[in-house]
Design a protein around this motif. Structure first.
Motif, PDB file in Angstrom:
ATOM      1  N   HIS A   1       8.131  -4.104  -7.435  1.00 53.54           N
ATOM      2  CA  HIS A   1       8.455  -3.934  -6.157  1.00 53.54           C
ATOM      3  C   HIS A   1       8.905  -5.353  -5.323  1.00 53.54           C
TER       4      HIS A   1
ATOM      5  N   ASN B   1       0.906  -1.209  -0.106  1.00 54.25           N
ATOM      6  CA  ASN B   1      -0.053   0.063   0.050  1.00 54.25           C
ATOM      7  C   ASN B   1       0.934   1.365   0.062  1.00 54.25           C
ATOM      8  N   ASN B   2       2.136   1.391   0.916  1.00 60.05           N
ATOM      9  CA  ASN B   2       2.963   2.363   0.675  1.00 60.05           C
ATOM     10  C   ASN B   2       3.927   2.724  -0.452  1.00 60.05           C
ATOM     11  N   ALA B   3       4.185   1.204  -0.785  1.00 55.89           N
ATOM     12  CA  ALA B   3       5.061   1.375  -1.944  1.00 55.89           C
ATOM     13  C   ALA B   3       4.547   1.385  -3.398  1.00 55.89           C
ATOM     14  N   VAL B   4       3.427   0.948  -3.655  1.00 51.45           N
ATOM     15  CA  VAL B   4       2.964   1.004  -5.028  1.00 51.45           C
ATOM     16  C   VAL B   4       1.985   2.215  -5.034  1.00 51.45           C
ATOM     17  N   GLN B   5       2.410   3.181  -6.005  1.00 51.09           N
ATOM     18  CA  GLN B   5       1.699   4.419  -6.082  1.00 51.09           C
ATOM     19  C   GLN B   5       0.381   4.157  -6.869  1.00 51.09           C
ATOM     20  N   GLY B   6      -0.831   4.598  -6.158  1.00 51.10           N
ATOM     21  CA  GLY B   6      -2.005   4.313  -6.743  1.00 51.10           C
ATOM     22  C   GLY B   6      -3.003   3.315  -6.086  1.00 51.10           C
TER      23      GLY B   6
ATOM     24  N   ALA C   1       3.364  -2.545 -11.022  1.00 50.91           N
ATOM     25  CA  ALA C   1       4.196  -2.039 -10.064  1.00 50.91           C
ATOM     26  C   ALA C   1       4.500  -2.942  -8.961  1.00 50.91           C
TER      27      ALA C   1
ATOM     28  N   LYS D   1      -4.922   2.924  -2.879  1.00 53.48           N
ATOM     29  CA  LYS D   1      -5.546   3.632  -1.801  1.00 53.48           C
ATOM     30  C   LYS D   1      -5.928   3.008  -0.556  1.00 53.48           C
TER      31      LYS D   1
ATOM     32  N   GLU E   1      -5.972   0.664 -15.065  1.00 52.03           N
ATOM     33  CA  GLU E   1      -5.390   1.287 -13.900  1.00 52.03           C
ATOM     34  C   GLU E   1      -5.101   0.096 -13.132  1.00 52.03           C
TER      35      GLU E   1
ATOM     36  N   SER F   1      -1.676  -1.611 -14.256  1.00 51.72           N
ATOM     37  CA  SER F   1      -0.468  -0.694 -13.751  1.00 51.72           C
ATOM     38  C   SER F   1       0.051  -1.140 -12.558  1.00 51.72           C
ATOM     39  N   LEU F   2      -1.106  -1.469 -11.453  1.00 58.02           N
ATOM     40  CA  LEU F   2      -0.844  -1.745 -10.098  1.00 58.02           C
ATOM     41  C   LEU F   2      -0.224  -3.109 -10.046  1.00 58.02           C
TER      42      LEU F   2
END
Length: 154
Positions: free
Chosen positions: A106, A15-20, A102, A22, A95, A98-99
């Motif tokens: 990570h 949650n903190n490392a992957v931008q997007g 990511a 929420k 969207e 892309s997560l």
């Protein structure tokens, strides 16, 4: 075997490392998934939901216990079925994909002190990424894979 607290630490790091992303939650099964999603707000999406894994013991030696964990993550966004159209569906899948990308990046680059470092033990041949449509009113992707741990992970 991976404990709920260890899974939650992995989800928190993602949650903190992957931008997007929420929000994050862990669930036990599909019924739990549906209840959580129903109680979440639109601002909580897109989110990552991790399923508390099943584990099979692969070694009978008490001195060298090994478990094969079956992990499952959902990268999803809640979709109002009344507003669904081709454009919205395409946007949601783009969207959430892309997560997923990511997430994989990570995991590849996690440091040894990171909770996600546990994921360095992924059996990559078992990696499976599937699109999910209207799963508890959510669209996106699920990622599943096997992970070997040497003991009960807490």
């Amino acid at each position: 075997m991976i404990s709920a607290s260890r899974l939650n630490a992995i989800l928190e790091e993602l949650n903190n490392a992957v931008q997007g992303i929420k929000s994050h939650r862990w669930v036990v099964d599909q019924e739990h998934f549906a209840k959580l999603v129903d109680d979440m707000y639109s601002d909580d999406f897109p989110c990552v939901l991790g399923v508390l894994p099943d584990a099979d013991m692969t070694s009978r030696s008490l001195d060298n216990q090994k478990f094969n964990n079956k992990l499952l993550f959902f990268f999803v966004k809640k979709v109002d079925q009344k507003e669904r159209d081709s454009k919205l569906t395409t946007e949601v899948y783009d969207e959430t994909l892309s997560l997923v990308n990511a997430f994989l990046s990570h995991v590849y680059s996690s440091s040894s002190s990171s909770p996600c470092n546990l994921l360095s033990k992924i059996e990559w041949s078992t990696l499976d990424i599937k699109p999910e449509y209207n799963f508890a009113s959510c669209d996106g992707y699920s990622i599943s894979f096997n992970l070997e741990t040497k003991k009960l992970e807490s």
